[in-house]
Design a protein around this motif. Structure first.
Motif, PDB file in Angstrom:
ATOM      1  N   LEU B 217       0.851  -1.226   0.017  1.00  0.00           N
ATOM      2  CA  LEU B 217       0.061  -0.124   0.027  1.00  0.00           C
ATOM      3  C   LEU B 217       0.819   1.186   0.104  1.00  0.00           C
ATOM      4  O   LEU B 217       1.707   1.536   0.975  1.00  0.00           O
ATOM      5  CB  LEU B 217      -0.847  -0.005   1.106  1.00  0.00           C
ATOM      6  CG  LEU B 217      -1.810   1.134   1.714  1.00  0.00           C
ATOM      7  CD1 LEU B 217      -2.716   1.410   0.388  1.00  0.00           C
ATOM      8  CD2 LEU B 217      -2.352   1.331   2.747  1.00  0.00           C
ATOM      9  N   SER B 229       5.329   3.200   2.173  1.00  0.00           N
ATOM     10  CA  SER B 229       4.999   1.862   1.336  1.00  0.00           C
ATOM     11  C   SER B 229       5.025   0.990   2.637  1.00  0.00           C
ATOM     12  O   SER B 229       5.808   0.671   3.019  1.00  0.00           O
ATOM     13  CB  SER B 229       6.280   1.700   0.474  1.00  0.00           C
ATOM     14  OG  SER B 229       6.029   0.581  -0.010  1.00  0.00           O
ATOM     15  N   ILE B 230       3.706   0.533   2.578  1.00  0.00           N
ATOM     16  CA  ILE B 230       3.612  -0.510   3.857  1.00  0.00           C
ATOM     17  C   ILE B 230       2.876  -1.948   3.355  1.00  0.00           C
ATOM     18  O   ILE B 230       2.178  -2.078   2.380  1.00  0.00           O
ATOM     19  CB  ILE B 230       2.895  -0.017   5.179  1.00  0.00           C
ATOM     20  CG1 ILE B 230       1.460   0.250   4.720  1.00  0.00           C
ATOM     21  CG2 ILE B 230       3.642   1.235   5.569  1.00  0.00           C
ATOM     22  CD1 ILE B 230       0.670   0.727   5.910  1.00  0.00           C
ATOM     23  N   ASP B 231       3.323  -2.999   3.925  1.00  0.00           N
ATOM     24  CA  ASP B 231       3.133  -4.210   3.578  1.00  0.00           C
ATOM     25  C   ASP B 231       1.773  -4.383   4.421  1.00  0.00           C
ATOM     26  O   ASP B 231       1.590  -4.229   5.769  1.00  0.00           O
ATOM     27  CB  ASP B 231       3.966  -5.415   4.396  1.00  0.00           C
ATOM     28  CG  ASP B 231       3.781  -6.818   4.004  1.00  0.00           C
ATOM     29  OD1 ASP B 231       2.337  -6.888   3.604  1.00  0.00           O
ATOM     30  OD2 ASP B 231       4.660  -7.583   3.941  1.00  0.00           O
TER      31      ASP B 231
END
Ligand SMILES: [Zn+2]
Lengths: 67, 338
Positions: B217, B229-231
């Motif tokens: 995301l 930017s993350i999981d």
């Protein structure tokens, strides 16, 4: 307390103890966020139970709707 | 292959084979505003097989600052966005089949549009339609790419049924259901940044390069210079009613509740009549002309009084401008359109 919030080092009051406090502080007008804390994505139930400490890394991602 | 695509074919992850695949694909773009025009132009130039575009609105002067391809003439004529966009895209690449629909997107209509569609691209301006897209995506196993912008901020996520969490999974994790109407204005560079990410992910899916998908995301703010930017994989919820083990697709039942909609930040209410009756625009124009100023094009009529402007579309929808109050909009609708 120093926190890395969305890539920027921020100095915050020591009254801020949990992830919920961080959300309230940064998103008063826009609380539609998911939160990553030290690389872990959090469920909303854990926002009020996860404590933060000096040097933690927080990502706040706003869900917006415009197009 | 054609010279037109030579630079894209030289890009080795796509190559001749990827280009051939792309030519077989059918994309559905929901919304023809800032995101939609940008995405549509990229895939038209890239050589998709077919692009279906659905939009419920018409071009206004305030769109021209960021909604690429639209012209002063389109704003002057109040041309429906889907129609104006189709015309521009066909001038750019006649090999791509463009299907344009001037319509609201309801569950029933989206079901009609998704036959044979390989990918849906989100270019809408509201979460009601996104949640419908999300359920349709899961039900028909079609990937879709969320994208949204406000101010200098943008966000995107690629949703692959059966693999990633869906939008419903993520919305469940938002405290207070705090989604509000975005009225903060917008600058055009953020549009391009979001559509660049949507189109790149789309190209990966459509050219057989799913291994290259981002899986994160992402969000960015071009003014405060923040990038994230993350999981979010952990948010995939097995009991999600949209993507879980026994889905009920709750947002596909939503059609009956949406006879009226307040359009975000627009001081406008949309009213959709309950009957399937198509209005006679010419007759209505004659009836209304003693009561105010009437202007007409082949797709809609615009009726202005001192205080309000109402726009009637061929499909029977009315946009009531100059109010965000649903009951006021309803009463104006009934006064002029019965
Ligand atoms: Zn889900």
């Amino acid at each position: 307390m120093e926190l890395l919030v969305n890539g920027t080092m921020m100095h915050l009051s020591d009254n801020i103890k949990t992830v919920s406090d961080v959300i309230d502080y940064f998103t008063a007008d826009r609380p539609a966020v998911v939160v990553e804390h030290n690389g872990n994505i959090l469920t909303k139930e854990s926002h009020s139970t996860v404590n933060i400490k000096d040097g933690d890394k927080i990502e706040l991602v706003n869900f917006v709707g415009g197009g | 292959m054609e010279q037109r695509y030579s630079r894209q074919i030289l890009f080795s992850p796509i190559g001749t084979e990827g280009q051939r695949k792309l030519r077989q694909t059918h994309l559905l773009i929901i919304g023809a505003g800032a995101l939609g025009t940008s995405i549509a132009e990229m895939f038209t130039r890239a050589g998709a097989g077919k692009i279906t575009i659905a939009d419920r609105d018409y071009v206004e002067w305030s769109n021209l600052q960021r909604q690429q391809l639209y012209t002063e003439e389109d704003a002057q004529n109040r041309t429906p966005k889907a129609i104006a966009l189709k015309e521009k895209l066909e001038a750019i690449n006649r090999d791509v089949r463009i299907e344009a629909h001037v319509t609201d997107v309801t569950p029933r209509i989206l079901e009609e549009f998704v036959g044979g569609v390989d990918l849906m691209l989100d270019a809408t301006d509201n979460f009601d339609i996104r949640m419908v897209m999300n359920d349709i995506s899961q039900k028909h196993s079609i990937p879709w790419i969320y994208g949204a912008v406000v101010g200098s901020y943008g966000i995107s996520y690629t949703i692959i049924p059966g693999e990633t969490p869906c939008l419903h999974c993520m919305m469940e994790q938002i405290p207070l259901g705090g989604l509000t109407c975005d009225t903060a204005g917008i600058i055009s560079p953020i549009v391009q940044l979001v559509t660049a990410h949507q189109a790149a992910e789309g190209l990966k899916i459509l050219t057989g390069n799913r291994d290259a998908l981002r899986e994160k995301l992402i969000s960015f703010d071009l003014w405060s210079n923040q990038y994230s930017s993350i999981d979010v994989q952990r948010l995939k919820n097995d009991s999600c009613s949209s993507c879980g083990a026994s889905p009920s697709y709750p947002f596909l039942d939503y059609e009956n509740q949406t006879r009226t909609a307040v359009l975000c930040g627009r001081d406008t209410v949309q009213i959709r009549p309950s009957s399937k009756h198509k209005p006679d625009l010419k007759r209505t124009a004659e009836d209304l002309s003693p009561l105010g100023e009437v202007e007409q094009n082949p797709f809609l009529l615009s009726f202005s009084t001192d205080a309000n402007r109402l726009v009637l579309f061929q499909d029977g929808r009315v946009l009531v401008h100059g109010t965000s109050d649903v009951s006021e909009a309803r009463s104006l609708y009934h006064r002029y359109f019965g």
